[in-house]
Design a protein around this motif. Structure first.
Motif, mmCIF file in Angstrom:
data_model
loop_
_atom_site.group_PDB
_atom_site.id
_atom_site.type_symbol
_atom_site.label_atom_id
_atom_site.label_comp_id
_atom_site.label_asym_id
_atom_site.label_seq_id
_atom_site.Cartn_x
_atom_site.Cartn_y
_atom_site.Cartn_z
ATOM 1 N N ALA A 109 0.861 -1.178 -0.116
ATOM 2 C CA ALA A 109 -0.017 0.095 0.166
ATOM 3 C C ALA A 109 0.924 1.299 -0.124
ATOM 4 C CB ALA A 109 -0.939 -0.057 1.244
ATOM 5 N N ALA A 110 1.805 1.465 0.888
ATOM 6 C CA ALA A 110 2.723 2.441 1.002
ATOM 7 C C ALA A 110 3.455 2.547 -0.539
ATOM 8 C CB ALA A 110 3.825 2.221 2.018
ATOM 9 N N HIS A 111 3.840 1.644 -1.158
ATOM 10 C CA HIS A 111 4.642 1.859 -2.356
ATOM 11 C C HIS A 111 3.541 2.243 -3.380
ATOM 12 C CE1 HIS A 111 8.584 1.053 -0.828
ATOM 13 N NE2 HIS A 111 8.145 0.055 -0.277
ATOM 14 N N LEU A 112 2.225 1.622 -3.726
ATOM 15 C CA LEU A 112 1.474 2.241 -4.546
ATOM 16 C C LEU A 112 1.048 3.742 -4.276
ATOM 17 C CD1 LEU A 112 -0.997 -0.673 -4.314
ATOM 18 C CD2 LEU A 112 0.498 -0.007 -6.354
ATOM 19 N N LEU A 113 0.905 4.250 -2.896
ATOM 20 C CA LEU A 113 0.930 5.502 -2.468
ATOM 21 C C LEU A 113 1.926 6.391 -3.046
ATOM 22 C CD1 LEU A 113 -1.582 7.012 -1.135
ATOM 23 C CD2 LEU A 113 -0.293 6.420 1.043
ATOM 24 N N ARG A 114 3.169 5.918 -2.695
ATOM 25 C CA ARG A 114 4.336 6.638 -3.138
ATOM 26 C C ARG A 114 4.399 7.122 -4.486
ATOM 27 N NH1 ARG A 114 9.160 5.185 -5.222
ATOM 28 N NH2 ARG A 114 8.762 3.089 -5.131
ATOM 29 N N LYS A 115 3.713 6.109 -5.437
ATOM 30 C CA LYS A 115 3.886 6.212 -6.716
ATOM 31 C C LYS A 115 2.796 7.345 -7.094
ATOM 32 C CE LYS A 115 5.537 1.814 -8.062
ATOM 33 N NZ LYS A 115 5.029 0.308 -8.710
ATOM 34 N N GLN A 116 1.855 7.501 -6.408
ATOM 35 C CA GLN A 116 0.686 8.583 -6.799
ATOM 36 C C GLN A 116 0.828 9.662 -6.140
ATOM 37 O OE1 GLN A 116 -3.384 6.687 -6.886
ATOM 38 N NE2 GLN A 116 -2.294 4.817 -6.444
ATOM 39 N N VAL A 117 1.444 9.843 -5.063
ATOM 40 C CA VAL A 117 1.616 11.270 -4.438
ATOM 41 C C VAL A 117 2.600 12.183 -5.269
ATOM 42 C CG1 VAL A 117 2.405 12.412 -2.292
ATOM 43 C CG2 VAL A 117 1.080 10.262 -2.015
ATOM 44 N N GLU A 118 2.159 13.322 -5.524
ATOM 45 C CA GLU A 118 3.116 14.297 -6.101
ATOM 46 C C GLU A 118 4.402 14.875 -5.335
ATOM 47 O OE1 GLU A 118 -0.110 17.505 -6.878
ATOM 48 O OE2 GLU A 118 -1.166 15.935 -8.339
ATOM 49 N N GLY A 119 5.423 14.994 -6.032
ATOM 50 C CA GLY A 119 6.631 15.482 -5.388
ATOM 51 C C GLY A 119 7.479 14.575 -5.127
ATOM 52 N N ASP A 120 8.590 14.907 -4.245
ATOM 53 C CA ASP A 120 9.640 13.815 -3.950
ATOM 54 C C ASP A 120 9.027 13.302 -2.712
ATOM 55 O OD1 ASP A 120 12.112 12.813 -3.473
ATOM 56 O OD2 ASP A 120 12.851 14.622 -2.729
ATOM 57 N N VAL A 121 8.725 11.650 -2.968
ATOM 58 C CA VAL A 121 8.250 11.076 -1.892
ATOM 59 C C VAL A 121 9.147 9.824 -1.329
ATOM 60 C CG1 VAL A 121 6.282 9.642 -1.311
ATOM 61 C CG2 VAL A 121 5.852 11.562 -2.627
ATOM 62 N N ILE A 122 9.577 9.885 -0.325
ATOM 63 C CA ILE A 122 10.509 8.746 0.478
ATOM 64 C C ILE A 122 9.562 8.091 1.325
ATOM 65 C CG2 ILE A 122 12.231 8.438 2.052
ATOM 66 C CD1 ILE A 122 13.408 11.088 1.042
ATOM 67 N N ARG B 294 -5.734 12.531 14.166
ATOM 68 C CA ARG B 294 -6.580 12.340 13.162
ATOM 69 C C ARG B 294 -7.405 13.558 12.997
ATOM 70 N NH1 ARG B 294 -8.220 8.518 17.281
ATOM 71 N NH2 ARG B 294 -10.360 9.743 17.418
ATOM 72 N N GLU B 295 -7.306 14.518 13.925
ATOM 73 C CA GLU B 295 -7.923 15.577 13.794
ATOM 74 C C GLU B 295 -7.039 16.559 12.643
ATOM 75 O OE1 GLU B 295 -11.388 17.078 14.490
ATOM 76 O OE2 GLU B 295 -11.518 14.944 15.074
ATOM 77 N N ALA B 296 -5.789 16.532 12.776
ATOM 78 C CA ALA B 296 -5.127 17.129 11.811
ATOM 79 C C ALA B 296 -4.691 16.677 10.768
ATOM 80 C CB ALA B 296 -3.558 17.254 12.732
ATOM 81 N N ALA B 297 -5.249 15.465 10.318
ATOM 82 C CA ALA B 297 -4.811 14.839 9.041
ATOM 83 C C ALA B 297 -5.547 15.204 7.886
ATOM 84 C CB ALA B 297 -5.259 13.360 9.432
ATOM 85 N N ILE B 298 -4.670 15.450 6.692
ATOM 86 C CA ILE B 298 -5.579 16.147 5.550
ATOM 87 C C ILE B 298 -6.269 14.922 4.746
ATOM 88 C CG2 ILE B 298 -4.230 17.967 5.616
ATOM 89 C CD1 ILE B 298 -2.644 17.156 3.340
ATOM 90 N N ALA B 299 -5.606 13.785 4.888
ATOM 91 C CA ALA B 299 -6.294 12.445 4.372
ATOM 92 C C ALA B 299 -6.219 11.284 5.331
ATOM 93 C CB ALA B 299 -5.334 12.346 3.134
ATOM 94 N N LYS B 300 -7.294 10.617 5.297
ATOM 95 C CA LYS B 300 -7.133 9.229 5.951
ATOM 96 C C LYS B 300 -7.819 8.243 5.029
ATOM 97 C CE LYS B 300 -9.153 12.322 9.500
ATOM 98 N NZ LYS B 300 -10.285 12.788 10.307
ATOM 99 N N GLY B 301 -7.135 7.070 5.559
ATOM 100 C CA GLY B 301 -7.676 5.694 4.465
ATOM 101 C C GLY B 301 -7.587 4.521 5.269
ATOM 102 N N LEU B 302 -8.641 3.692 4.907
ATOM 103 C CA LEU B 302 -8.679 2.538 5.221
ATOM 104 C C LEU B 302 -8.577 1.569 3.939
ATOM 105 C CD1 LEU B 302 -11.697 2.582 7.725
ATOM 106 C CD2 LEU B 302 -9.310 1.561 8.191
ATOM 107 N N PHE B 303 -7.372 0.858 4.091
ATOM 108 C CA PHE B 303 -6.832 0.159 2.698
ATOM 109 C C PHE B 303 -7.044 -1.246 2.540
ATOM 110 C CE2 PHE B 303 -3.425 3.577 2.138
ATOM 111 C CZ PHE B 303 -4.373 4.660 1.634
ATOM 112 N N GLY B 304 -7.983 -1.716 3.586
ATOM 113 C CA GLY B 304 -8.328 -3.345 3.485
ATOM 114 C C GLY B 304 -7.074 -3.875 3.913
ATOM 115 N N GLY B 305 -6.956 -5.078 3.587
ATOM 116 C CA GLY B 305 -5.830 -6.071 4.335
ATOM 117 C C GLY B 305 -5.722 -7.580 3.373
ATOM 118 N N GLU B 306 -4.758 -8.093 3.835
ATOM 119 C CA GLU B 306 -4.576 -9.596 3.398
ATOM 120 C C GLU B 306 -4.349 -10.497 4.514
ATOM 121 O OE1 GLU B 306 -2.717 -8.578 -0.996
ATOM 122 O OE2 GLU B 306 -1.352 -8.485 0.852
#
Length: 166
Positions: free
Chosen positions: A17-30, A106-118
């Motif tokens: 999930a983190a690596h899929l997200l990294r590919k989609q978030v704009e800018g320099d992402v580590i 949680r209150e400060a977050a600009i995005a929150k997600g539930l990504f399922g699981g395996e």
């Protein structure tokens, strides 16, 4: 914009999930897996931080809890995203999310997600297999990773990720 994704991934699902997200978030992402790498960077170097974990035996990983506690003040000043991988759905998943992340973050977050699981039984120890079988009713590997939720999280994060003066 410089962004950091900090996560823990016991069996690899949160890493996916983190690596899929990294590919989609704009800018320099580590992306840094706290299970494998100690964070050596100062959080002040990043404009935004995303934190992800997964539920094991009803709780998010201890390294994620420790990271949030140690950096709570800095995290509140960042563009913050929070995501959780879990096999529960509906209100149970939301309750796990609320228990995983402190209210103030949680209150400060600009995005929150539930990504399922395996459930990847081939990567589990004996006790994890017993717990996963009791939850799923099966010993078959199951993937409910929610790609749509990951995409929505990234779109929301990109839309709301603003430069914050220091």
């Amino acid at each position: 914009m410089k962004s950091l994704i900090v996560y823990c991934s016991t069996h690899g699902t949160t890493a996916k999930a983190a690596h899929l997200l990294r590919k989609q978030v704009e800018g320099d992402v580590i992306a840094i897996n706290l299970d494998k790498t100690k964070l050596h960077s100062d959080l002040e170097l990043f404009d935004s931080v995303m934190i992800g974990g997964s539920i094991h035996a009803g709780s998010v990983q201890g390294k994620i809890k420790k990271f949030m506690k140690e950096h709570e003040d800095v995290l509140q000043r960042k563009n913050l995203g929070l995501f959780l991988c879990c096999m529960r759905e509906g209100q149970e998943a939301h309750t796990q999310f609320e228990n995983a992340f402190p209210h103030i973050l949680r209150e400060a977050a600009i995005a929150k997600g539930l990504f399922g699981g395996e459930f990847i039984f081939s990567k589990m120890n004996f006790f994890e297999k017993i717990i996963a079988k009791s939850v799923s009713g099966s010993m078959e590997e199951i993937s409910h990773l929610d790609f749509e939720s990951i995409n929505e999280f990234a779109a929301t994060f990109n839309r709301n990720n603003k430069y914050l003066p220091v």
